[in-house]
Design a protein around this motif. Sequence first.
Motif, PDB file in Angstrom:
ATOM      1  N   ILE A  35     -13.492 -13.277  -1.835  1.00  0.00           N
ATOM      2  CA  ILE A  35     -12.247 -13.848  -2.353  1.00  0.00           C
ATOM      3  C   ILE A  35     -12.131 -15.280  -1.847  1.00  0.00           C
ATOM      4  O   ILE A  35     -12.302 -15.554  -0.664  1.00  0.00           O
ATOM      5  CB  ILE A  35     -11.025 -13.018  -1.926  1.00  0.00           C
ATOM      6  CG1 ILE A  35     -11.080 -11.638  -2.588  1.00  0.00           C
ATOM      7  CG2 ILE A  35      -9.726 -13.738  -2.274  1.00  0.00           C
ATOM      8  CD1 ILE A  35      -9.979 -10.705  -2.152  1.00  0.00           C
ATOM      9  N   ARG A  36     -11.847 -16.207  -2.763  1.00  0.00           N
ATOM     10  CA  ARG A  36     -11.757 -17.623  -2.420  1.00  0.00           C
ATOM     11  C   ARG A  36     -10.345 -18.177  -2.513  1.00  0.00           C
ATOM     12  O   ARG A  36      -9.995 -19.106  -1.812  1.00  0.00           O
ATOM     13  CB  ARG A  36     -12.675 -18.448  -3.327  1.00  0.00           C
ATOM     14  CG  ARG A  36     -14.137 -18.130  -3.163  1.00  0.00           C
ATOM     15  CD  ARG A  36     -14.598 -18.540  -1.768  1.00  0.00           C
ATOM     16  NE  ARG A  36     -16.009 -18.246  -1.602  1.00  0.00           N
ATOM     17  CZ  ARG A  36     -16.493 -17.405  -0.711  1.00  0.00           C
ATOM     18  NH1 ARG A  36     -15.681 -16.775   0.096  1.00  0.00           N
ATOM     19  NH2 ARG A  36     -17.784 -17.189  -0.625  1.00  0.00           N
ATOM     20  N   SER A  37      -9.518 -17.622  -3.405  1.00  0.00           N
ATOM     21  CA  SER A  37      -8.158 -18.137  -3.537  1.00  0.00           C
ATOM     22  C   SER A  37      -7.297 -17.129  -4.288  1.00  0.00           C
ATOM     23  O   SER A  37      -7.800 -16.176  -4.887  1.00  0.00           O
ATOM     24  CB  SER A  37      -8.155 -19.472  -4.290  1.00  0.00           C
ATOM     25  OG  SER A  37      -8.580 -19.297  -5.627  1.00  0.00           O
ATOM     26  N   ALA A  38      -5.994 -17.362  -4.230  1.00  0.00           N
ATOM     27  CA  ALA A  38      -5.046 -16.550  -4.994  1.00  0.00           C
ATOM     28  C   ALA A  38      -3.931 -17.470  -5.468  1.00  0.00           C
ATOM     29  O   ALA A  38      -3.444 -18.310  -4.717  1.00  0.00           O
ATOM     30  CB  ALA A  38      -4.481 -15.421  -4.140  1.00  0.00           C
ATOM     31  N   TRP A  39      -3.559 -17.316  -6.719  1.00  0.00           N
ATOM     32  CA  TRP A  39      -2.500 -18.107  -7.315  1.00  0.00           C
ATOM     33  C   TRP A  39      -1.348 -17.165  -7.645  1.00  0.00           C
ATOM     34  O   TRP A  39      -1.544 -16.120  -8.258  1.00  0.00           O
ATOM     35  CB  TRP A  39      -3.025 -18.785  -8.581  1.00  0.00           C
ATOM     36  CG  TRP A  39      -1.987 -19.491  -9.393  1.00  0.00           C
ATOM     37  CD1 TRP A  39      -1.182 -20.516  -8.978  1.00  0.00           C
ATOM     38  CD2 TRP A  39      -1.633 -19.226 -10.743  1.00  0.00           C
ATOM     39  NE1 TRP A  39      -0.359 -20.911  -9.994  1.00  0.00           N
ATOM     40  CE2 TRP A  39      -0.623 -20.130 -11.110  1.00  0.00           C
ATOM     41  CE3 TRP A  39      -2.088 -18.324 -11.698  1.00  0.00           C
ATOM     42  CZ2 TRP A  39      -0.047 -20.154 -12.362  1.00  0.00           C
ATOM     43  CZ3 TRP A  39      -1.513 -18.350 -12.952  1.00  0.00           C
ATOM     44  CH2 TRP A  39      -0.503 -19.262 -13.273  1.00  0.00           C
ATOM     45  N   VAL A  40      -0.140 -17.528  -7.216  1.00  0.00           N
ATOM     46  CA  VAL A  40       1.034 -16.723  -7.537  1.00  0.00           C
ATOM     47  C   VAL A  40       1.474 -17.096  -8.953  1.00  0.00           C
ATOM     48  O   VAL A  40       2.015 -18.170  -9.184  1.00  0.00           O
ATOM     49  CB  VAL A  40       2.182 -16.954  -6.528  1.00  0.00           C
ATOM     50  CG1 VAL A  40       3.395 -16.129  -6.919  1.00  0.00           C
ATOM     51  CG2 VAL A  40       1.735 -16.614  -5.120  1.00  0.00           C
TER      52      VAL A  40
END
Length: 67
Positions: A35-40
Amino acid sequence: MSVASISEIIATSNTGFEDAVAQGIRRASQTLRNIRSAWVKDHEVTVEDGRPALWKVTLKVTFVMED
């Protein structure tokens, strides 16, 4: 060259948005690797008796696919 994919997940918390995000990422990491990022993407609060009762977030989690 690397290839990334995005998985959309929904997470909830009884304490706040930050906790909902943390729980969502924690749970996603049990299944997804790299996992590299998460966007809400979205957030919502359920109200009971005039008070916030449940915080919900929709996350787009980006991870790098393995070869």
